[in-house]
Structures are given as C-alpha cells and as structure tokens.
Write a protein that holds these residues in place. Structure first.
Motif, PDB file in Angstrom:
ATOM      1  N   UNK A 286      -0.400  10.015   4.887  1.00  0.00           N
ATOM      2  CA  UNK A 286      -1.743   9.630   5.307  1.00  0.00           C
ATOM      3  C   UNK A 286      -2.198   8.361   4.595  1.00  0.00           C
ATOM      4  N   UNK A 287      -1.860   8.271   3.296  1.00  0.00           N
ATOM      5  CA  UNK A 287      -2.249   7.090   2.523  1.00  0.00           C
ATOM      6  C   UNK A 287      -1.556   5.836   3.062  1.00  0.00           C
ATOM      7  N   UNK A 288      -0.260   5.956   3.350  1.00  0.00           N
ATOM      8  CA  UNK A 288       0.479   4.812   3.890  1.00  0.00           C
ATOM      9  C   UNK A 288      -0.077   4.388   5.250  1.00  0.00           C
ATOM     10  N   UNK A 289      -0.362   5.358   6.100  1.00  0.00           N
ATOM     11  CA  UNK A 289      -0.887   5.046   7.434  1.00  0.00           C
ATOM     12  C   UNK A 289      -2.242   4.354   7.333  1.00  0.00           C
ATOM     13  N   UNK A 290      -3.126   4.912   6.512  1.00  0.00           N
ATOM     14  CA  UNK A 290      -4.445   4.311   6.336  1.00  0.00           C
ATOM     15  C   UNK A 290      -4.330   2.937   5.689  1.00  0.00           C
ATOM     16  N   UNK A 291      -3.379   2.798   4.753  1.00  0.00           N
ATOM     17  CA  UNK A 291      -3.173   1.499   4.108  1.00  0.00           C
ATOM     18  C   UNK A 291      -2.703   0.441   5.090  1.00  0.00           C
ATOM     19  N   UNK A 292      -1.837   0.844   6.022  1.00  0.00           N
ATOM     20  CA  UNK A 292      -1.368  -0.091   7.053  1.00  0.00           C
ATOM     21  C   UNK A 292      -2.530  -0.518   7.947  1.00  0.00           C
ATOM     22  N   UNK A 293      -3.392   0.433   8.317  1.00  0.00           N
ATOM     23  CA  UNK A 293      -4.571   0.117   9.145  1.00  0.00           C
ATOM     24  C   UNK A 293      -5.518  -0.818   8.392  1.00  0.00           C
ATOM     25  N   UNK A 294      -5.740  -0.522   7.127  1.00  0.00           N
ATOM     26  CA  UNK A 294      -6.592  -1.355   6.274  1.00  0.00           C
ATOM     27  C   UNK A 294      -6.024  -2.771   6.180  1.00  0.00           C
ATOM     28  N   UNK A 295      -4.693  -2.857   5.980  1.00  0.00           N
ATOM     29  CA  UNK A 295      -4.039  -4.158   5.885  1.00  0.00           C
ATOM     30  C   UNK A 295      -4.103  -4.934   7.194  1.00  0.00           C
ATOM     31  N   UNK A 296      -4.022  -4.219   8.325  1.00  0.00           N
ATOM     32  CA  UNK A 296      -4.110  -4.881   9.628  1.00  0.00           C
ATOM     33  C   UNK A 296      -5.468  -5.568   9.804  1.00  0.00           C
ATOM     34  N   UNK A 297      -6.542  -4.865   9.421  1.00  0.00           N
ATOM     35  CA  UNK A 297      -7.885  -5.446   9.527  1.00  0.00           C
ATOM     36  C   UNK A 297      -8.009  -6.667   8.610  1.00  0.00           C
ATOM     37  N   UNK A 298      -7.518  -6.544   7.367  1.00  0.00           N
ATOM     38  CA  UNK A 298      -7.562  -7.672   6.433  1.00  0.00           C
ATOM     39  C   UNK A 298      -6.823  -8.884   7.000  1.00  0.00           C
ATOM     40  N   UNK A 299      -5.647  -8.629   7.553  1.00  0.00           N
ATOM     41  CA  UNK A 299      -4.817  -9.729   8.056  1.00  0.00           C
ATOM     42  C   UNK A 299      -5.446 -10.367   9.294  1.00  0.00           C
ATOM     43  N   UNK A 300      -6.020  -9.556  10.170  1.00  0.00           N
ATOM     44  CA  UNK A 300      -6.622 -10.095  11.392  1.00  0.00           C
ATOM     45  C   UNK A 300      -7.737 -11.081  11.049  1.00  0.00           C
ATOM     46  N   UNK A 301      -8.549 -10.717  10.070  1.00  0.00           N
ATOM     47  CA  UNK A 301      -9.654 -11.597   9.673  1.00  0.00           C
ATOM     48  C   UNK A 301      -9.228 -12.651   8.643  1.00  0.00           C
ATOM     49  N   UNK A 302      -7.909 -12.708   8.347  1.00  0.00           N
ATOM     50  CA  UNK A 302      -7.340 -13.707   7.425  1.00  0.00           C
ATOM     51  C   UNK A 302      -7.976 -13.644   6.034  1.00  0.00           C
ATOM     52  N   UNK A 303      -8.315 -12.442   5.602  1.00  0.00           N
ATOM     53  CA  UNK A 303      -8.929 -12.300   4.285  1.00  0.00           C
ATOM     54  C   UNK A 303      -7.967 -12.708   3.166  1.00  0.00           C
ATOM     55  N   UNK A 304      -6.691 -12.250   3.163  1.00  0.00           N
ATOM     56  CA  UNK A 304      -5.790 -12.668   2.079  1.00  0.00           C
ATOM     57  C   UNK A 304      -5.594 -14.186   2.024  1.00  0.00           C
ATOM     58  N   UNK A 341      -3.848   1.826  -5.164  1.00  0.00           N
ATOM     59  CA  UNK A 341      -4.074   0.423  -5.518  1.00  0.00           C
ATOM     60  C   UNK A 341      -3.093  -0.490  -4.800  1.00  0.00           C
ATOM     61  N   UNK A 342      -1.850  -0.030  -4.682  1.00  0.00           N
ATOM     62  CA  UNK A 342      -0.816  -0.850  -4.050  1.00  0.00           C
ATOM     63  C   UNK A 342      -1.191  -1.186  -2.616  1.00  0.00           C
ATOM     64  N   UNK A 343      -1.639  -0.206  -1.857  1.00  0.00           N
ATOM     65  CA  UNK A 343      -1.918  -0.445  -0.448  1.00  0.00           C
ATOM     66  C   UNK A 343      -3.305  -1.023  -0.197  1.00  0.00           C
ATOM     67  N   UNK A 344      -4.222  -0.866  -1.153  1.00  0.00           N
ATOM     68  CA  UNK A 344      -5.557  -1.435  -0.986  1.00  0.00           C
ATOM     69  C   UNK A 344      -5.577  -2.909  -1.378  1.00  0.00           C
ATOM     70  N   UNK A 345      -4.926  -3.255  -2.472  1.00  0.00           N
ATOM     71  CA  UNK A 345      -5.110  -4.595  -3.066  1.00  0.00           C
ATOM     72  C   UNK A 345      -3.950  -5.555  -2.849  1.00  0.00           C
ATOM     73  N   UNK A 346      -2.725  -5.058  -2.801  1.00  0.00           N
ATOM     74  CA  UNK A 346      -1.574  -5.966  -2.771  1.00  0.00           C
ATOM     75  C   UNK A 346      -1.553  -6.914  -1.562  1.00  0.00           C
ATOM     76  N   UNK A 347      -1.965  -6.471  -0.362  1.00  0.00           N
ATOM     77  CA  UNK A 347      -1.956  -7.427   0.754  1.00  0.00           C
ATOM     78  C   UNK A 347      -2.774  -8.685   0.485  1.00  0.00           C
TER      79      UNK A 347
END
Length: 433
Positions: A286-304, A341-347
């Motif tokens: 569940x954490x990995x799946x949610x982390x992937x979704x979170x990362x997708x939103x970050x990447x779409x808006x070019x936050x990193x 922390x890995x899936x929230x911040x690393x992207x």
C-alpha cells in the motif's frame, strides 16, 4: 496551479492527515487525490489509482522485497539467527564478548536479511536477556542491539538500498556492492564504541562471563547456512548470473531447506513466517502504491525539477546543499520511518543531488546511513521500541535512547568519512565493472 502551490499543498495536507492519525499509505493517497482531480476527472483518477496499485504488485524488481522479507523471517523463526549470536558470544573468550558478539551477529544477519527491525528483533530477542543476565549495563545492552540492527540496512541485501534504486532508477547491484565497505567500516566503528565504553564505564561490562562453548556440529549448523545464503546472493548478483529478484528467489528457497534441515524450523514457525511476510508486504504494498501515486502528481506538476532549479539559483556550494539535505532527513527521521521518507521525499531530493554534482550511487549509501540514524532517533525510532519491547520492563525507552547516542556518533562519523573519501563507497563498484 503553480508548482510551489502544489508542493506546499501536498506537504501540508500530508502532514495534517498524518497528525490526525491516518496511516501513512492512506495519507499519501488522500493528499494526492485533490491535486490529481485538477488534471483528471473523478472516474479517470480512480482508474489511474488502480493502475498504480496494480503496477506495484506486478513489478518484477519489487518481487525481491517480499522474498528478502520472507528470508529474514525464516531465519528469525528458526534457530539459525539466535544461534549465530550464541556462537559469536561463546566462541570469543574476551571481556565484552557478548557485546562484540551482538555486533557480529547483527552484521552476519544483515548479510542475509535487509530489514533493520527484523534484525534487531531476531538478535535482540536472544542477546538482550542474556546480556542483562551476565551483568552488562542496561544502556550498553540496549544501545548495542538497537544500533546493531541498523547494520542490516547497510550491509547488502538492503531493503532501503533496493527502494532507493527503484525510486532513482540506479543499479541495484551497484548500490548493494557500494554498501559493503562502509558496512564493514561501521561494524569496526561499533566495536570501537564498545571498547571505549568499557574503558570509560568498566562497571557496564562484566570481567568474566558464564557461557559454555558450542559443540562443533552446532557451530557448523549455525555458521554454514549464513555463509551459504550470503554467498548465493552475492555471487549470483555480482557475477551476473542472476538479477536481484532471481537471487532473492533462489536464496529464499535455499533458506527454507536450511531452516527445516538444520535450523529446527517447525511447520508452525513456517506458517508464522509466511503470515509475518504477508503483514509486512500488505503495509509496504500500500505504501509503495501510494508513493507511486504521490510521485506521479509531483512529476506532473514538475515539482522536483522546479525545486531543483530554485535551489540551484541560490548558487550554494554542493556541500552546503548536502548538509541541508542531511539535516532535513535527520529532523524528518524523528517523525517518519525510512520507507515512508524514501517514497515521500526522494522523488524531489535526488534530482537536486544529481544537479549538485553528487554521484547517485554514493548518495544512496549516504542516504541509507542517514536512514539508520532515523530508526534510532525518537519519537518514531522503530529500533528503540523494538528493543524496549524485548526488555519487558527491565529496560526503559530512556535507557535505549541514551545507549544509542555513541553509536549515532559512529554513524555521523561514517558519513563524514564518505564525504571526505567518496571512494569508500565507489571503489568496489568501479572494480566490479
């Protein structure tokens, strides 16, 4: 919406949801959905979420995670892990042998299991009562075992290095081999901590210990499986015979045979290992799946990307950037566990470190050591509560925290060594290539 509005909104909503007690996987997904709805309809976002969830569970590389977790649980449920501590403790006739044996057993367990918490629980469950019985100080006993569990995170195979490689798209094999020398240096540093502790507080280490030597056959049944499993994983990955996932599968199958054959594993223990793995993977999945979704939103808006450009516009020294990132992780580690922390911040963080000129394999090792500090810092240091729970009232959380402080100092010193001599982590991967 502007990228900074999305970034601050995601972070603020995530912290709010965690603060009110929502489990982190659900908090990650719930924080992502309002921003996902800005770019997709409600029906489309449901399909996207389902695809992200399904994509994680069928990812070939991620199959290594449950296999390594299962491997560690099997060793913990059999007599192989506990006997490893007994062998190292009883086979070394020197003052402080139980403390040194704990470090050695945690290092040996780390060579076949990638989980810090499983390592602390398996070795600590045997070693802590024994050390207290022999007359070791509570703080030393608790500290050496809580910190010793972190060796499982750095010495390959490591789940944190595996997750780091997945998020940053780096070679898992290179990351694993890069952790070997720093892992051995850390074992040496922990031994030195115990040695200095014994000099400064001799009352915490008994002069003699009441321990019988293990029979030769029991020694072979203890050391042989650990060496064999570690050798299979290492040779298979670094000789190019198998991928990390295939190596984990073969090692898990071998561990089942050895746990039943020489480790005294029962069917009840085998079932408990399966259920423990399922519980762990239920959360991690569940954490990995949610982390992937979170990362997708970050990447779409070019936050990193935008965050990296903003940070670099201040024209800071790369090492100032590194110090800020490490300080950020140490503070964040007081409130979140490493996988989250890995899936929230690393992207967001790893593009910044790459743009600052740091090798991402090297940073992976530094990042992993920082995560080791995270599991030893209150109020959410997982290893602290594992050891306190094993102590059954004999050891307080204050004893565990105070006992960990010198070992945290050793972890900080290792980070300093890696900054001064990056070859400590990079030399071995370069040679393997």
């Amino acid at each position: 919406m502007e990228w900074y509005e999305v970034g601050l909104g995601l972070l603020g909503l995530l912290m709010l949801l965690i603060a009110i007690g929502l489990p982190i996987p659900f908090a990650l997904a719930a924080a992502s959905l309002p921003f996902l709805w800005q770019i997709q309809s409600f029906q489309t976002s449901l399909v996207s979420s389902q695809l992200k969830l399904w994509g994680v569970w069928i990812d070939y590389i991620l199959l290594a995670v449950p296999l390594f977790v299962f491997l560690g649980e099997l060793i913990g449920k059999s007599s192989i892990g506990p006997n490893l501590y007994q062998f190292l403790h009883q086979g070394v006739r020197i003052r402080g042998s139980a403390a040194y044996g704990s470090i050695g057993a945690c290092a040996g367990f780390g060579a076949v299991c990638g989980s810090s918490m499983v390592g602390a629980l398996t070795i600590g469950g045997v070693a802590l009562p024994e050390m207290l019985r022999l007359g070791y100080g509570k703080r030393l006993s608790a500290g050496v075992l809580a910190a010793g569990g972190t060796l499982s995170v750095l010495i390959p195979p490591s789940l944190i290095l595996l997750f780091y490689g997945i998020v940053t798209d780096q070679s898992i094999g290179d990351l694993f081999i890069a952790g070997v020398i720093p892992g051995l240096v850390l074992v040496t540093a922990f031994v030195l901590v115990v040695l200095v502790w014994g000099i400064l507080r001799p009352q915490d280490i008994p002069d003699s210990e009441d321990a019988m030597r293990m029979p030769l056959m029991q020694i072979l049944a203890t050391v042989g499986p650990i060496l064999l499993i570690g050798l299979v994983i290492t040779v298979a990955i670094y000789a190019g015979i198998a991928t990390p996932t295939e190596a984990a599968a073969v090692a898990a199958l071998l561990t089942v045979a050895l746990a039943f054959g020489v480790g005294g594993l029962t069917w009840q223990g085998f079932k408990e290992a399966i259920f423990a793995t399922m519980r762990t993977m239920g959360y991690l999945g569940l954490l990995l799946s949610a982390g992937v979704l979170f990362g997708f939103v970050l990447t779409y808006y070019r936050v990193p990307q935008q965050f990296t450009e903003l940070f670099l516009s201040f024209d800071l020294s790369p090492y100032v950037v590194l110090m800020i990132v490490l300080a950020f992780y140490i503070v964040l580690g007081m409130f979140l566990e490493p996988v989250s922390m890995t899936f929230i911040t690393l992207p967001t963080i790893y593009p910044l470190m790459s743009a600052a000129g740091f090798d991402l394999i090297w940073f992976g090792v530094v990042y992993t050591i920082t995560m080791e500090i995270a599991v030893l810092t209150p109020p959410v240091g997982l290893n602290l509560y594992v050891i306190q729970g094993i102590g059954r009232g004999q050891v307080t959380i204050g004893d565990v925290i105070m006992g960990c402080l010198p070992f945290i100092g050793a972890l900080v010193a290792l980070i300093a060594l890696l900054i001064l001599l990056p070859e400590t982590a990079l030399w071995l991967p370069d040679q393997m290539r």
